[in-house]
Write an enzyme that holds these catalytic residues in place. Structure first.
Site, PDB file in Angstrom:
ATOM      1  N   SER A 198       0.373  -5.355 -29.038  1.00 17.79           N
ATOM      2  CA  SER A 198      -0.097  -6.122 -30.044  1.00 17.79           C
ATOM      3  C   SER A 198       0.392  -5.671 -31.202  1.00 17.79           C
ATOM      4  O   SER A 198       0.850  -4.456 -31.569  1.00 17.79           O
ATOM      5  CB  SER A 198      -1.841  -5.877 -30.137  1.00 17.79           C
ATOM      6  OG  SER A 198      -2.260  -6.321 -31.349  1.00 17.79           O
ATOM      7  N   TYR A 209      -9.109  -0.418 -29.981  1.00 20.48           N
ATOM      8  CA  TYR A 209      -8.209  -1.249 -29.649  1.00 20.48           C
ATOM      9  C   TYR A 209      -6.944  -0.888 -30.063  1.00 20.48           C
ATOM     10  O   TYR A 209      -5.623  -1.002 -29.640  1.00 20.48           O
ATOM     11  CB  TYR A 209      -8.571  -2.803 -30.185  1.00 20.48           C
ATOM     12  CG  TYR A 209      -7.796  -3.762 -29.815  1.00 20.48           C
ATOM     13  CD1 TYR A 209      -7.642  -4.244 -28.519  1.00 20.48           C
ATOM     14  CD2 TYR A 209      -6.878  -4.430 -30.873  1.00 20.48           C
ATOM     15  CE1 TYR A 209      -6.768  -5.245 -28.225  1.00 20.48           C
ATOM     16  CE2 TYR A 209      -5.983  -5.434 -30.270  1.00 20.48           C
ATOM     17  CZ  TYR A 209      -6.116  -6.025 -29.139  1.00 20.48           C
ATOM     18  OH  TYR A 209      -5.319  -7.006 -28.710  1.00 20.48           O
TER      19      TYR A 209
HETATM   20  P1  NDP Z   1      -8.606 -13.378 -23.155  1.00 24.05           P
HETATM   21  O1  NDP Z   1      -9.897 -12.639 -23.391  1.00 24.05           O
HETATM   22  O2  NDP Z   1      -8.485 -14.754 -23.283  1.00 24.05           O
HETATM   23  O3  NDP Z   1      -8.335 -13.223 -21.864  1.00 24.05           O
HETATM   24  C1  NDP Z   1      -8.098 -11.955 -21.176  1.00 24.05           C
HETATM   25  C2  NDP Z   1      -8.363 -12.296 -19.571  1.00 24.05           C
HETATM   26  O4  NDP Z   1      -8.211 -10.769 -18.993  1.00 24.05           O
HETATM   27  C3  NDP Z   1      -9.553 -12.698 -19.206  1.00 24.05           C
HETATM   28  O5  NDP Z   1      -9.526 -13.623 -18.368  1.00 24.05           O
HETATM   29  C4  NDP Z   1     -10.471 -11.831 -18.734  1.00 24.05           C
HETATM   30  O6  NDP Z   1     -11.433 -11.884 -18.079  1.00 24.05           O
HETATM   31  C5  NDP Z   1      -9.306 -10.611 -18.342  1.00 24.05           C
HETATM   32  N1  NDP Z   1      -9.910  -9.266 -17.911  1.00 24.05           N
HETATM   33  C6  NDP Z   1     -10.540  -8.642 -18.941  1.00 24.05           C
HETATM   34  N2  NDP Z   1     -10.714  -7.398 -18.281  1.00 24.05           N
HETATM   35  C7  NDP Z   1     -10.198  -7.380 -17.230  1.00 24.05           C
HETATM   36  C8  NDP Z   1      -9.882  -6.332 -16.140  1.00 24.05           C
HETATM   37  N3  NDP Z   1     -10.757  -5.126 -16.053  1.00 24.05           N
HETATM   38  N4  NDP Z   1      -9.396  -6.604 -14.904  1.00 24.05           N
HETATM   39  C9  NDP Z   1      -8.708  -7.723 -14.804  1.00 24.05           C
HETATM   40  N5  NDP Z   1      -8.647  -8.645 -15.796  1.00 24.05           N
HETATM   41  C10 NDP Z   1      -9.608  -8.697 -16.915  1.00 24.05           C
HETATM   42  O7  NDP Z   1      -7.461 -12.669 -24.080  1.00 24.05           O
HETATM   43  P2  NDP Z   1      -6.235 -13.051 -24.747  1.00 24.05           P
HETATM   44  O8  NDP Z   1      -5.615 -14.073 -23.726  1.00 24.05           O
HETATM   45  O9  NDP Z   1      -6.489 -13.348 -26.101  1.00 24.05           O
HETATM   46  O10 NDP Z   1      -5.325 -11.734 -24.765  1.00 24.05           O
HETATM   47  C11 NDP Z   1      -4.699 -11.369 -23.550  1.00 24.05           C
HETATM   48  C12 NDP Z   1      -3.834 -10.152 -24.015  1.00 24.05           C
HETATM   49  O11 NDP Z   1      -2.979 -10.177 -25.368  1.00 24.05           O
HETATM   50  C13 NDP Z   1      -4.699  -8.948 -24.307  1.00 24.05           C
HETATM   51  O12 NDP Z   1      -3.973  -7.887 -23.740  1.00 24.05           O
HETATM   52  C14 NDP Z   1      -4.721  -9.015 -25.650  1.00 24.05           C
HETATM   53  O13 NDP Z   1      -5.315  -7.724 -26.287  1.00 24.05           O
HETATM   54  C15 NDP Z   1      -3.577  -9.317 -26.104  1.00 24.05           C
HETATM   55  N6  NDP Z   1      -3.358  -9.738 -27.568  1.00 24.05           N
HETATM   56  C16 NDP Z   1      -4.046 -10.813 -27.940  1.00 24.05           C
HETATM   57  C17 NDP Z   1      -3.699 -11.621 -29.225  1.00 24.05           C
HETATM   58  C18 NDP Z   1      -4.669 -12.817 -29.653  1.00 24.05           C
HETATM   59  O14 NDP Z   1      -4.344 -12.814 -30.841  1.00 24.05           O
HETATM   60  N7  NDP Z   1      -5.052 -13.339 -28.673  1.00 24.05           N
HETATM   61  C19 NDP Z   1      -3.043 -10.698 -30.219  1.00 24.05           C
HETATM   62  C20 NDP Z   1      -2.452  -9.821 -29.744  1.00 24.05           C
HETATM   63  C21 NDP Z   1      -2.549  -9.140 -28.540  1.00 24.05           C
HETATM   64  P3  NDP Z   1     -13.017 -12.037 -18.622  1.00 24.05           P
HETATM   65  O15 NDP Z   1     -12.949 -13.364 -19.607  1.00 24.05           O
HETATM   66  O16 NDP Z   1     -13.888 -12.401 -17.511  1.00 24.05           O
HETATM   67  O17 NDP Z   1     -13.221 -10.804 -19.160  1.00 24.05           O
END
Ligand code: NDP
Length: 252
Positions: free
Chosen positions: A129, A142
């Protein structure tokens, strides 16, 4: 566009958001994609299947690895969580959970899949990130976890390179996912916030999950065969723009 035909790709957190776009992109480019997530997205496209995964659990990670056949060509460590709390209010449990998902998760997944990654000259792409470089308020856990992901990426590139495995990270900026949309939609001045967000970015808008997926596909594919240990920022130049007080800004 890379050709991933015949290659198994694992995407953690691939049920929605950025992970879902990555899974869709790799599948469209021919990969057999294993989507590891806490919950079943139920509507995956062709060449994709869901396997239950909790990246914080050694047993769960081992069970997913056992589902992946002998070789894994691509591992995308995307699953991540975020919460907002001042350091005064944060609990040790919150801190540990953020680290377990965001930082230990990529390490554990890579460790569990290592024999399969080395079998196929694999590539690991970690989702970091821009908050691994700077920070928004109330994000100590985070930001620390994402800075850790960037450090882990360099260290894995060094250690796994001799085994034929490349490792890179993508550091996304503000990407339009359900998580962010909910946050914006709660604001009383939502439209103003959207316009202001656009102005933060020299390209004039925030990113889409597909903007991250295309960079992941490049880093995972053969065109990036000499690229390893890098953190590629995908943020529409947001972090390249130095802030000025409104009185000095030509945009004010
Ligand atoms: P979302 O919350 O939309 O999606 C994340 C997914 O990961 C969800 O389906 C969630 O399931 C799943 N998840 C959470 N915990 C676990 C676990 N312990 N094991 C397996 N799966 C898990 O996030 P984003 O798509 O927005 O983000 C994806 C990645 O990108 C993350 O690492 C985030 O930090 C990074 N990121 C995102 C940004 C943004 O602006 N969106 C910016 C910079 C980085 P559930 O919903 O059931 O918890």
């Amino acid at each position: 566009m890379s050709d991933f035909t015949g290659i198994t790709a694992v995407v953690t957190g691939g049920a929605q958001g950025i992970g879902r776009a990555i899974a869709d992109r790799l599948a469209a480019d021919g990969a057999d994609v294993v989507v590891g997530d806490l919950r079943d997205p139920t509507d995956l496209g062709p060449n994709q299947r869901w396997v239950h995964l909790d990246v914080t659990s050694e047993e769960s990670v081992a069970a997913l690895a056992a589902e992946c056949g002998d070789a894994v060509g691509v591992l995308v460590n995307n699953a991540g969580i975020m919460f907002e709390a001042s350091i005064a209010d944060q609990t040790v449990e919150q801190w540990d959970t953020a680290m377990a998902v965001n930082l230990r998760g990529p390490w554990l997944m890579t460790k569990a899949l290592l024999p399969r990654l080395t079998a196929d000259g694999g590539a690991v792409v970690n989702i970091g990130s821009i908050e691994g470089i700077g920070s928004n308020p109330l994000h100590t856990a985070y930001s620390a976890s994402k800075g850790g992901v960037h450090g882990l990426t360099a260290a894995m590139a060094v250690d796994l390179g001799p085994m034929g495995v490349r490792c890179n990270a993508v550091a996304p900026g503000w990407i339009d996912t359900a998580l962010n949309r909910e946050y914006i939609d709660r604001l009383p001045n939502r439209d103003q916030a959207v316009a202001e967000l656009g102005r933060l970015h020299p390209v004039g808008h925030i990113g889409d999950p597909a903007d991250v997926a295309s960079v992941v596909a490049f880093l995972a594919g053969p065109d990036a065969r000499f690229v390893s240990g890098q953190v590629v920022v995908v943020d529409g130049a947001r972090t390249s723009k130095l802030s000025l007080p409104p009185s000095l800004s030509p945009e004010a």
